[in-house]
Write a protein that holds these residues in place. Structure first.
Motif, mmCIF file in Angstrom:
data_model
loop_
_atom_site.group_PDB
_atom_site.id
_atom_site.type_symbol
_atom_site.label_atom_id
_atom_site.label_comp_id
_atom_site.label_asym_id
_atom_site.label_seq_id
_atom_site.Cartn_x
_atom_site.Cartn_y
_atom_site.Cartn_z
ATOM 1 N N SER A 1 0.828 -1.204 0.000
ATOM 2 C CA SER A 1 0.000 0.000 0.000
ATOM 3 C C SER A 1 0.861 1.252 0.000
ATOM 4 O O SER A 1 0.459 2.291 -0.552
ATOM 5 N N ASN A 2 2.041 1.175 0.593
ATOM 6 C CA ASN A 2 2.963 2.300 0.577
ATOM 7 C C ASN A 2 3.851 2.195 -0.651
ATOM 8 O O ASN A 2 4.658 1.273 -0.773
ATOM 9 N N GLN A 3 3.699 3.152 -1.544
ATOM 10 C CA GLN A 3 4.434 3.158 -2.796
ATOM 11 C C GLN A 3 5.469 4.291 -2.785
ATOM 12 O O GLN A 3 5.329 5.264 -2.048
ATOM 13 N N PRO A 4 6.526 4.194 -3.602
ATOM 14 C CA PRO A 4 7.564 5.216 -3.614
ATOM 15 C C PRO A 4 7.018 6.595 -3.976
ATOM 16 O O PRO A 4 6.114 6.715 -4.822
ATOM 17 N N ARG B 1 3.864 -11.807 1.901
ATOM 18 C CA ARG B 1 2.870 -11.062 1.133
ATOM 19 C C ARG B 1 2.970 -9.570 1.444
ATOM 20 O O ARG B 1 3.274 -9.185 2.587
ATOM 21 N N THR B 2 2.687 -8.765 0.450
ATOM 22 C CA THR B 2 2.628 -7.315 0.653
ATOM 23 C C THR B 2 1.189 -6.827 0.739
ATOM 24 O O THR B 2 0.940 -5.675 1.082
ATOM 25 N N ASN B 3 0.246 -7.709 0.412
ATOM 26 C CA ASN B 3 -1.181 -7.402 0.525
ATOM 27 C C ASN B 3 -1.810 -8.496 1.380
ATOM 28 O O ASN B 3 -2.156 -9.569 0.879
ATOM 29 N N LYS B 4 -1.951 -8.230 2.656
ATOM 30 C CA LYS B 4 -2.446 -9.243 3.595
ATOM 31 C C LYS B 4 -3.930 -9.550 3.415
ATOM 32 O O LYS B 4 -4.445 -10.494 4.002
ATOM 33 N N THR C 1 -11.078 -1.991 -8.043
ATOM 34 C CA THR C 1 -10.489 -2.746 -6.937
ATOM 35 C C THR C 1 -9.005 -2.999 -7.101
ATOM 36 O O THR C 1 -8.349 -3.422 -6.140
ATOM 37 N N TYR C 2 -8.454 -2.763 -8.291
ATOM 38 C CA TYR C 2 -7.057 -3.111 -8.531
ATOM 39 C C TYR C 2 -6.138 -1.968 -8.109
ATOM 40 O O TYR C 2 -6.565 -0.948 -7.568
ATOM 41 N N TYR C 3 -4.858 -2.156 -8.385
ATOM 42 C CA TYR C 3 -3.830 -1.197 -7.991
ATOM 43 C C TYR C 3 -4.134 0.215 -8.475
ATOM 44 O O TYR C 3 -4.560 0.422 -9.616
ATOM 45 N N GLN C 4 -3.910 1.199 -7.597
ATOM 46 C CA GLN C 4 -4.057 2.592 -7.966
ATOM 47 C C GLN C 4 -2.705 3.293 -7.911
ATOM 48 O O GLN C 4 -1.922 3.082 -6.987
ATOM 49 N N TRP C 5 -2.455 4.107 -8.902
ATOM 50 C CA TRP C 5 -1.216 4.890 -8.966
ATOM 51 C C TRP C 5 -1.548 6.341 -8.650
ATOM 52 O O TRP C 5 -2.297 6.990 -9.371
#
Length: 357
Positions: free
Chosen positions: A166-169, A187-190, A248-252
């Motif tokens: 969830s924490n992105q650069p 896992r990075t997404n629990k 529901t998928y990854y957001q940038w």
């Protein structure tokens, strides 16, 4: 900026806009070798050209796609939304198992690839021990899955990975995959025990071309954005196409993302085509066509655009087939797309086939 004159019954269609240059530069910084440096967002407009928010969505759910193109080109293709329905997909021998295995944190060593997990593909040709990409916490590429690294992976046709932090650069890079910590993978997404999940799209790819198999190469996103995740359709075969659920998928940066496929010439294998290419290769990021696929609020769109990196014609034609298509003529025939900047089909109901012939 080009706006489509096609309006659905709701009188709302999405238009594609380019994000300001500062964001583009952020992406360019971490993508060497002519990697994609323009982020494209999608906003809804009405017939007067004004940006609107569809009644069924909130401001935070407004469709925005990080569909990007190589070399700074702007994707001005209008993406028309479409309602979807569930449809079974026929597939050939390239398809595999669904990602039904629960992944246990801290059980697999970082030095051991996760190829035994159902649904995960071993990308041997990339040279990263099966991983699709390996990055440090700032999004910089690495070659070994070791402590502190994010080790991204590919999933089988019709599926997408479930793991990203969830924490992105802050620099605009994207991270995806499992985290290597103390020598083991976590896992990075629990919220998801499975590493791969099937998408809800009703889209299939059919290869009726006589020049051999066709490798569609989806970008590893979130991750390095390398176009190395294969959907290979053998001659005479069919495969489901993964269509990302943008809700529901990854957001940038708070913006929804879609799936992007670089389509190689027929006869180019996944090993030779699902890679970063160069100007002389005509493969990977230099493949002749790009297909975009996204879904939001039960609506699906499919875009077809020429790759601005490649001025050569593909050795196939493309058409969309379905009982309830809208969007006007959208096809690729004898080296020309029906609209110079690209085109889009909308699936009002039922399924759609992307046919190569």
């Amino acid at each position: 900026m080009k706006f489509s004159t096609l309006l659905l019954s709701s009188s709302i269609v999405p238009a594609v806009l380019a994000v300001p240059n500062d964001i583009s530069r952020q992406h360019q910084d971490q993508h060497p070798r002519d990697k994609r440096d323009v982020v494209v967002v999608t906003e809804y407009i009405n017939q007067d050209g004004n940006v609107v928010i569809p009644p069924a969505t909130s401001a935070t759910q407004q469709q925005v796609a990080t569909a990007t193109l190589p070399g700074g080109a702007k994707d001005t293709t209008t993406l028309s939304p479409t309602a979807t329905s569930t449809s079974s997909q026929s597939s050939d021998s390239n398809s595999g198992s669904t990602g039904t295995d629960s992944f246990e944190d801290g059980k697999i060593k970082c030095s051991d690839f996760i190829g035994s997990v159902s649904g995960v593909l071993d990308l041997t040709w990339i040279g990263l021990g099966g991983w699709s990409s390996i990055q440090d916490s700032n999004g910089q590429s690495a070659t070994s899955c070791e402590d502190g690294m994010y080790c991204s992976y590919a999933c089988d046709v019709g599926q997408v990975k479930t793991q990203w932090p969830s924490n992105q650069p802050a620099n605009g890079a994207s991270l995806g995959g499992l985290l290597c910590k103390d020598g083991y993978l976590y896992r990075t997404n629990k919220d998801n025990d499975n590493l791969c999940e099937s998408t809800d799209g009703n889209v299939s790819v059919v290869n009726n071309n006589s020049n051999g198999e066709i490798a569609l190469c989806r970008t590893d996103y979130p991750g390095s954005e390398n176009m190395n995740i294969p959907t290979v359709v053998s001659k005479g075969g069919s495969q489901p196409l993964a269509v990302v659920n943008q809700d529901t998928y990854y957001q940038w940066g708070g913006k929804s993302t879609s799936a992007q496929y670089y389509v190689n010439n027929a006869g180019v294998s996944k090993e030779n085509g699902c890679i970063w290419g160069d100007a002389s290769s005509g493969v990977g990021n230099w493949a002749p066509l790009v297909i975009g696929a996204g879904q939001s609020n039960g609506e699906t769109y499919l875009s077809l655009i020429p790759n601005p990196n490649n001025g050569d014609s593909a050795n196939f034609n493309v058409k969309f087939k379905g009982d309830n298509l809208s969007g006007g003529d959208c096809s690729y025939e004898n080296g020309h797309i029906s609209s110079a900047d690209g085109c889009t089909v909308s699936v009002i109901s039922g399924s759609v086939e992307i046919i190569f012939y």
